[in-house]
Design a protein around this motif. Sequence first.
Motif, PDB file in Angstrom:
ATOM      1  N   PHE A  11       0.907  -0.628   0.208  1.00 41.94           N
ATOM      2  CA  PHE A  11       0.221   0.038  -0.524  1.00 41.94           C
ATOM      3  C   PHE A  11       0.781   1.634  -0.446  1.00 41.94           C
ATOM      4  CE2 PHE A  11       0.581  -1.358   4.334  1.00 41.94           C
ATOM      5  CZ  PHE A  11       1.239  -0.508   5.212  1.00 41.94           C
ATOM      6  N   GLY A  12       0.286   2.626  -0.297  1.00 40.55           N
ATOM      7  CA  GLY A  12       0.974   3.451  -0.265  1.00 40.55           C
ATOM      8  C   GLY A  12       0.266   4.329  -0.159  1.00 40.55           C
ATOM      9  N   PHE A  13       0.410   5.840   0.156  1.00 46.76           N
ATOM     10  CA  PHE A  13      -0.291   7.091   1.617  1.00 46.76           C
ATOM     11  C   PHE A  13      -0.150   8.386  -0.305  1.00 46.76           C
ATOM     12  CE2 PHE A  13       1.498   4.525   4.516  1.00 46.76           C
ATOM     13  CZ  PHE A  13       0.558   4.427   5.435  1.00 46.76           C
ATOM     14  N   GLU A  14      -1.572   9.199  -0.254  1.00 43.00           N
ATOM     15  CA  GLU A  14      -1.249   9.289  -1.306  1.00 43.00           C
ATOM     16  C   GLU A  14      -1.231  11.280  -0.100  1.00 43.00           C
ATOM     17  OE1 GLU A  14      -2.700   8.742  -4.231  1.00 43.00           O
ATOM     18  OE2 GLU A  14      -4.309   7.699  -4.059  1.00 43.00           O
ATOM     19  N   SER A  15      -0.865  11.572   0.265  1.00 40.33           N
ATOM     20  CA  SER A  15      -0.473  12.747   0.311  1.00 40.33           C
ATOM     21  C   SER A  15       1.438  12.289   1.667  1.00 40.33           C
ATOM     22  CB  SER A  15      -1.049  13.213   0.911  1.00 40.33           C
ATOM     23  OG  SER A  15      -1.512  13.040   2.491  1.00 40.33           O
ATOM     24  N   LEU A  16       1.351  11.338   1.844  1.00 42.41           N
ATOM     25  CA  LEU A  16       2.980  11.214   2.235  1.00 42.41           C
ATOM     26  C   LEU A  16       3.894  10.417   1.688  1.00 42.41           C
ATOM     27  CD1 LEU A  16       1.596  10.327   5.496  1.00 42.41           C
ATOM     28  CD2 LEU A  16       2.395  12.281   5.681  1.00 42.41           C
ATOM     29  N   PRO A  17       5.295  10.768   1.366  1.00 38.09           N
ATOM     30  CA  PRO A  17       6.046  10.315   0.568  1.00 38.09           C
ATOM     31  C   PRO A  17       6.379   8.598   1.581  1.00 38.09           C
ATOM     32  CG  PRO A  17       7.425  11.472   2.139  1.00 38.09           C
ATOM     33  CD  PRO A  17       6.170  11.732   1.719  1.00 38.09           C
ATOM     34  N   LEU A 201      -7.130  -5.169   3.770  1.00 36.14           N
ATOM     35  CA  LEU A 201      -7.188  -4.383   3.275  1.00 36.14           C
ATOM     36  C   LEU A 201      -8.254  -3.604   4.387  1.00 36.14           C
ATOM     37  CD1 LEU A 201      -8.360  -2.220   0.743  1.00 36.14           C
ATOM     38  CD2 LEU A 201     -10.382  -3.491   0.468  1.00 36.14           C
ATOM     39  N   GLU A 202      -8.632  -4.548   5.332  1.00 33.43           N
ATOM     40  CA  GLU A 202     -10.098  -4.090   6.298  1.00 33.43           C
ATOM     41  C   GLU A 202      -8.877  -3.438   7.189  1.00 33.43           C
ATOM     42  OE1 GLU A 202     -12.759  -5.754   7.360  1.00 33.43           O
ATOM     43  OE2 GLU A 202     -14.109  -6.581   6.134  1.00 33.43           O
ATOM     44  N   LEU A 203      -7.751  -3.248   7.839  1.00 32.67           N
ATOM     45  CA  LEU A 203      -7.165  -4.059   8.811  1.00 32.67           C
ATOM     46  C   LEU A 203      -6.169  -2.331   8.319  1.00 32.67           C
ATOM     47  CD1 LEU A 203      -5.910  -4.447  11.528  1.00 32.67           C
ATOM     48  CD2 LEU A 203      -4.133  -6.381  10.119  1.00 32.67           C
ATOM     49  N   ILE A 204      -5.837  -2.155   6.990  1.00 32.73           N
ATOM     50  CA  ILE A 204      -5.171  -1.253   7.007  1.00 32.73           C
ATOM     51  C   ILE A 204      -5.567  -0.121   6.892  1.00 32.73           C
ATOM     52  CG2 ILE A 204      -3.526  -0.219   4.470  1.00 32.73           C
ATOM     53  CD1 ILE A 204      -3.087  -3.277   3.903  1.00 32.73           C
ATOM     54  N   GLY A 205      -6.919  -0.016   6.468  1.00 31.62           N
ATOM     55  CA  GLY A 205      -7.835   0.758   6.412  1.00 31.62           C
ATOM     56  C   GLY A 205      -7.864   1.728   7.550  1.00 31.62           C
ATOM     57  N   LYS A 206      -7.959   0.556   8.840  1.00 34.67           N
ATOM     58  CA  LYS A 206      -8.297   0.326  10.069  1.00 34.67           C
ATOM     59  C   LYS A 206      -7.433   1.395  10.703  1.00 34.67           C
ATOM     60  CE  LYS A 206      -8.254  -2.139  14.336  1.00 34.67           C
ATOM     61  NZ  LYS A 206      -8.889  -3.287  14.722  1.00 34.67           N
ATOM     62  N   LEU A 207      -6.258   0.658  10.637  1.00 32.52           N
ATOM     63  CA  LEU A 207      -5.066   1.126  11.181  1.00 32.52           C
ATOM     64  C   LEU A 207      -4.990   2.356  10.866  1.00 32.52           C
ATOM     65  CD1 LEU A 207      -1.670  -1.378  10.770  1.00 32.52           C
ATOM     66  CD2 LEU A 207      -2.580  -0.846  12.841  1.00 32.52           C
ATOM     67  N   PHE A 208      -4.535   2.731   9.402  1.00 29.69           N
ATOM     68  CA  PHE A 208      -4.179   4.243   9.356  1.00 29.69           C
ATOM     69  C   PHE A 208      -5.705   5.023   8.437  1.00 29.69           C
ATOM     70  CE2 PHE A 208      -0.667   1.433   7.596  1.00 29.69           C
ATOM     71  CZ  PHE A 208      -0.220   1.881   8.265  1.00 29.69           C
ATOM     72  N   ALA A 209      -6.528   5.372   9.372  1.00 32.96           N
ATOM     73  CA  ALA A 209      -7.902   5.805   9.115  1.00 32.96           C
ATOM     74  C   ALA A 209      -8.169   7.046   9.016  1.00 32.96           C
ATOM     75  CB  ALA A 209      -8.748   6.573  10.201  1.00 32.96           C
ATOM     76  N   GLU A 210      -6.869   7.665   9.492  1.00 29.62           N
ATOM     77  CA  GLU A 210      -6.556   9.465   9.098  1.00 29.62           C
ATOM     78  C   GLU A 210      -6.343   9.699   8.199  1.00 29.62           C
ATOM     79  OE1 GLU A 210      -4.542  11.615  12.535  1.00 29.62           O
ATOM     80  OE2 GLU A 210      -5.664   9.402  14.339  1.00 29.62           O
ATOM     81  N   ASP A 211      -5.372   8.485   7.333  1.00 29.70           N
ATOM     82  CA  ASP A 211      -4.683   9.281   6.052  1.00 29.70           C
ATOM     83  C   ASP A 211      -5.322   8.274   4.409  1.00 29.70           C
ATOM     84  OD1 ASP A 211      -1.646   9.991   7.119  1.00 29.70           O
ATOM     85  OD2 ASP A 211      -2.566   7.997   8.202  1.00 29.70           O
ATOM     86  N   VAL A 213      -5.069   6.294   1.794  1.00 29.93           N
ATOM     87  CA  VAL A 213      -4.148   5.061   1.733  1.00 29.93           C
ATOM     88  C   VAL A 213      -4.827   4.608   0.427  1.00 29.93           C
ATOM     89  CG1 VAL A 213      -3.080   3.320   2.497  1.00 29.93           C
ATOM     90  CG2 VAL A 213      -3.596   4.827   4.139  1.00 29.93           C
ATOM     91  N   ARG A 214      -3.249   4.448  -0.677  1.00 27.87           N
ATOM     92  CA  ARG A 214      -3.563   3.384  -1.908  1.00 27.87           C
ATOM     93  C   ARG A 214      -3.122   1.952  -1.636  1.00 27.87           C
ATOM     94  NH1 ARG A 214      -3.072   5.393  -8.277  1.00 27.87           N
ATOM     95  NH2 ARG A 214      -3.992   6.880  -6.763  1.00 27.87           N
ATOM     96  N   VAL A 215      -4.080   0.821  -1.948  1.00 30.86           N
ATOM     97  CA  VAL A 215      -4.002  -0.344  -1.225  1.00 30.86           C
ATOM     98  C   VAL A 215      -3.938  -0.951  -3.014  1.00 30.86           C
ATOM     99  CG1 VAL A 215      -5.186  -2.660  -0.166  1.00 30.86           C
ATOM    100  CG2 VAL A 215      -4.856  -0.219   0.899  1.00 30.86           C
ATOM    101  N   TYR A 216      -2.377  -1.580  -2.660  1.00 25.48           N
ATOM    102  CA  TYR A 216      -2.731  -2.549  -3.943  1.00 25.48           C
ATOM    103  C   TYR A 216      -3.141  -3.543  -4.162  1.00 25.48           C
ATOM    104  CZ  TYR A 216      -0.099   1.924  -5.411  1.00 25.48           C
ATOM    105  OH  TYR A 216       0.119   2.981  -5.423  1.00 25.48           O
ATOM    106  N   GLU A 217      -2.714  -5.088  -5.250  1.00 33.09           N
ATOM    107  CA  GLU A 217      -3.383  -6.147  -4.887  1.00 33.09           C
ATOM    108  C   GLU A 217      -2.492  -7.097  -4.077  1.00 33.09           C
ATOM    109  OE1 GLU A 217      -6.171  -8.749  -6.911  1.00 33.09           O
ATOM    110  OE2 GLU A 217      -5.858  -6.684  -7.310  1.00 33.09           O
ATOM    111  N   PRO A 218      -3.159  -7.807  -3.403  1.00 40.79           N
ATOM    112  CA  PRO A 218      -2.003  -8.382  -2.570  1.00 40.79           C
ATOM    113  C   PRO A 218      -1.729  -9.470  -3.645  1.00 40.79           C
ATOM    114  CG  PRO A 218      -4.615  -8.604  -2.401  1.00 40.79           C
ATOM    115  CD  PRO A 218      -4.741  -7.506  -3.263  1.00 40.79           C
ATOM    116  N   ARG A 219      -0.338 -10.184  -3.324  1.00 38.85           N
ATOM    117  CA  ARG A 219       0.775 -11.145  -3.418  1.00 38.85           C
ATOM    118  C   ARG A 219       0.176 -12.093  -2.278  1.00 38.85           C
ATOM    119  NH1 ARG A 219       6.504  -9.018  -4.518  1.00 38.85           N
ATOM    120  NH2 ARG A 219       6.385 -11.136  -6.336  1.00 38.85           N
TER     121      ARG A 219
END
Length: 288
Positions: A11-17, A201-211, A213-219
């Motif tokens: 995953f990546g952050f839209e507004s953070l490097p 996906l859900e956990l990433i969304g929950k962890l970084f609720a304020e950011d 976040v763009r989540v990519y295809e799981p491997r």
Amino acid sequence: ADMSADSITPFGFESLPVKGALIHLSRSWRRMLRDHAYDALVTETLGHAAAATGLIAQSLKFDGVVTLQIQGAGALQMLVVQCTSDLDVRGMASASPEQAATNFAELTAGAHCAVTVDAGERPYQGIVEIDDTSLAASLEHYFARSVQVPSHVALIANSEFAAGVLLQQVPGQAIADDDWQRLHFLIETLSPRDFEGEAGLELIGKLFAEDDVRVYEPRRVNFRCRCSARKTEDVLKMLGEEESRAALAEQGRIEVICEYCGHRRHFDAVDVERLFADNVVPAPDSVQ
């Protein structure tokens, strides 16, 4: 079916490097434990290593194998986890039956740790200085020093799952200190409960609720051992003809068990003859 188990979700952050990845191993992790009776601390440490090695393999653009290895003379004698660029993982640990450790510092006292990236040409080995607090802290130092990529690592494991998050700053782009610290604080909140259900996906969304976040295809991550009859024969050749014949005389056959997957291979007198037949060097003038 739990789609997120045994996968790495980048995953990546839209507004953070910052780029990140979440790993969640369940079936592959239990398979890794199947033929062993590790205590809780060794299990947790091997789980942290398995999650970390997968995250390192995912973070690199390469074709080959990443090996994380800890070698010690104390409670933990050897720990090895390997993950390929295709995310095939295997690992094992061997602990001293005489010395029981109660924490990570005791377990790894006097031990050496290294990460090796082998992509065919010349393997690159980076030394990981062990931080007494945890493997995660040790790897944060490793990324900062050896790889020169500031990183946050959170690892969590028990006998059911091995999991973790790796966050890395995008090189050449500045991030505010308080943003970077805030992300560290967020991944430190991970707990075993987070991995009881869907942990993608859900956990990433929950962890970084304020950011954003763009989540990519799981491997997918699979347990896969690379042991083979040929590699096992090489082990016997290294042991030597004399030792092999002595073992054969004593037991009637030689059993070699792969420490990674528990696969048993047997060699009888005929096999041993065949193995060492090549060792006979004919005299130059003999007629064959």
